[in-house]
Scaffold this motif. Structure first.
Motif, mmCIF file in Angstrom:
data_model
loop_
_atom_site.group_PDB
_atom_site.id
_atom_site.type_symbol
_atom_site.label_atom_id
_atom_site.label_comp_id
_atom_site.label_asym_id
_atom_site.label_seq_id
_atom_site.Cartn_x
_atom_site.Cartn_y
_atom_site.Cartn_z
ATOM 1 N N PRO A 1 0.842 -1.198 0.000
ATOM 2 C CA PRO A 1 0.000 0.000 0.000
ATOM 3 C C PRO A 1 0.880 1.251 0.000
ATOM 4 O O PRO A 1 2.028 1.205 0.451
ATOM 5 C CB PRO A 1 -0.790 -0.117 1.315
ATOM 6 C CG PRO A 1 -0.690 -1.555 1.703
ATOM 7 C CD PRO A 1 0.619 -2.036 1.185
ATOM 8 N N MET B 1 -5.887 -0.571 2.776
ATOM 9 C CA MET B 1 -6.113 0.644 1.986
ATOM 10 C C MET B 1 -7.467 1.272 2.297
ATOM 11 O O MET B 1 -7.612 2.492 2.307
ATOM 12 C CB MET B 1 -5.987 0.326 0.503
ATOM 13 C CG MET B 1 -4.573 -0.077 0.093
ATOM 14 S SD MET B 1 -4.388 -0.394 -1.672
ATOM 15 C CE MET B 1 -4.615 1.258 -2.348
ATOM 16 N N ARG C 1 -7.124 2.672 5.993
ATOM 17 C CA ARG C 1 -5.992 3.600 6.139
ATOM 18 C C ARG C 1 -5.384 3.528 7.538
ATOM 19 O O ARG C 1 -4.878 4.520 8.066
ATOM 20 C CB ARG C 1 -6.427 5.028 5.796
ATOM 21 C CG ARG C 1 -6.825 5.198 4.344
ATOM 22 C CD ARG C 1 -7.252 6.603 4.014
ATOM 23 N NE ARG C 1 -8.543 6.913 4.618
ATOM 24 C CZ ARG C 1 -9.326 7.923 4.230
ATOM 25 N NH1 ARG C 1 -8.952 8.712 3.249
ATOM 26 N NH2 ARG C 1 -10.481 8.150 4.818
#
Length: 335
Positions: A47, A99, A102
């Motif tokens: 990521p 992702m 976060r």
């Protein structure tokens, strides 16, 4: 002579045609291979953001599960960090969950490790954790593999074993709750986002009924003294318009936790941050200590609240669940 020249010209034309066909075929084949490999390449690519994205695998008597570990940058010698274990929902994997939530970005700022165990598609075609399959024992086998992953990470990386928290979405939330009921002493906090409490289902059919809020939840096998001494506090986040997992399950989860600990609900308070969806927060306390917390988010469906926009199972208009998860866990770490 003219005939030979004509034959040679024809041969050169044919050769150029074959060359052009070969080039076009190779280009098309290369593009097809690239398209076929793109999901695999994308999955292996870490990521975005600073820090390390480390692959691993947990092995046990019931099989194996891959995992990914996020390690924040600039670790200091001798530093021991908290560990947040994140269990994805159906249709997700370690990277997509990282992702969407976060959480790595918060981990880089607040300095903690994040472990993302990953369900095998051979174990469940939709990528769901089989939290409900307790009759066959498959749920317990998967819980044991997740514990193997945690133990492996604690052994190989600078984890403070006294500061481990657990959070999950949907099927991951249900698996997180199951894991805590089997190993309450290993975790300082647990967060269920849009999940179903333990003891509500035991098979695929009963799980479907539980998702629609049509199953009663069994009491936890714990005494108030045991809950106060070793069980981690629970936070539940649930959307008010969740049509996949009924919000009744959120109420049932905090209630079963509170009942086992002898805790009582305080008056719910309304909270809204900026233009994000409003929420109602209710604390369940025993002797001044929070045993469970219910966060009901209005207008939120079956999605990670405040997650990255345009990601599946993620709603950027909700209050930031990742921040709430870390704040809840960090408070328990300090206690």
């Amino acid at each position: 002579m003219a005939k030979r020249m004509h034959t040679a010209a024809w041969a050169r034309t044919l050769e150029r045609s074959f060359s052009a066909i070969t080039r076009d075929t190779l280009r098309a084949g290369t593009r097809a291979v690239s398209r076929a490999l793109k999901p695999t390449v994308d999955k292996r690519r870490p990521p975005p953001g600073a820090g390390d994205w480390i692959p691993g695998m947990a092995l046990g008597p019931t099989g194996a599960r891959r995992f990914r570990l996020y390690r924040p940058p600039d670790l200091k010698f001798g530093e021991r960090l908290p560990l947040m274990v994140m269990l994805h929902g159906c249709g997700q994997d370690a990277k997509s969950f990282a992702m969407s939530t976060r959480m790595n970005r918060i981990a880089a700022r607040e300095r903690f490790l994040v472990l993302y165990p990953e369900q095998d598609r051979l174990a469940n075609a939709q990528g769901c954790w089989n939290w409900f399959d307790t009759t066959s024992g498959r749920a317990y086998g998967e819980a044991a593999l997740i514990m193997k992953a945690i133990d492996q990470v604690c052994l190989l990386y600078p984890v403070d074993r006294a500061r481990i928290a657990l959070a999950g979405l949907s099927a991951g939330a249900s698996m997180a709750a199951l894991l805590v009921t089997r190993h309450p002493e290993r975790f300082k906090a647990v967060v269920m986002h849009s999940g179903i409490p333990p003891g509500t289902a035991h098979s695929t059919l009963s799980a479907l009924g539980a998702m629609h809020g049509r199953r009663a939840t069994m009491p936890l096998m714990a005494t108030p003294v045991a809950m106060a001494a070793s069980w981690p506090p629970l936070m539940v986040i649930h959307g008010g318009v969740d049509t996949v997992v009924s919000a009744n399950n959120g109420h049932a989860a905090v209630q079963v936790w509170a009942d086992a600990a002898g805790a009582r609900a305080s008056k719910g308070r309304s909270v809204q941050r900026g233009q994000r969806y409003p929420m109602t927060v209710t604390d369940f306390k025993r002797r001044g200590s929070t045993v469970a917390k219910l966060v009901e988010v209005q207008r939120l469906g079956h999605a990670w609240s405040g997650g990255a926009a345009k990601h599946p199972f993620s709603d950027g208009d909700g209050p930031d669940a990742s921040r709430m998860v870390w704040a809840f866990a960090a408070k328990q770490f300090r206690v």
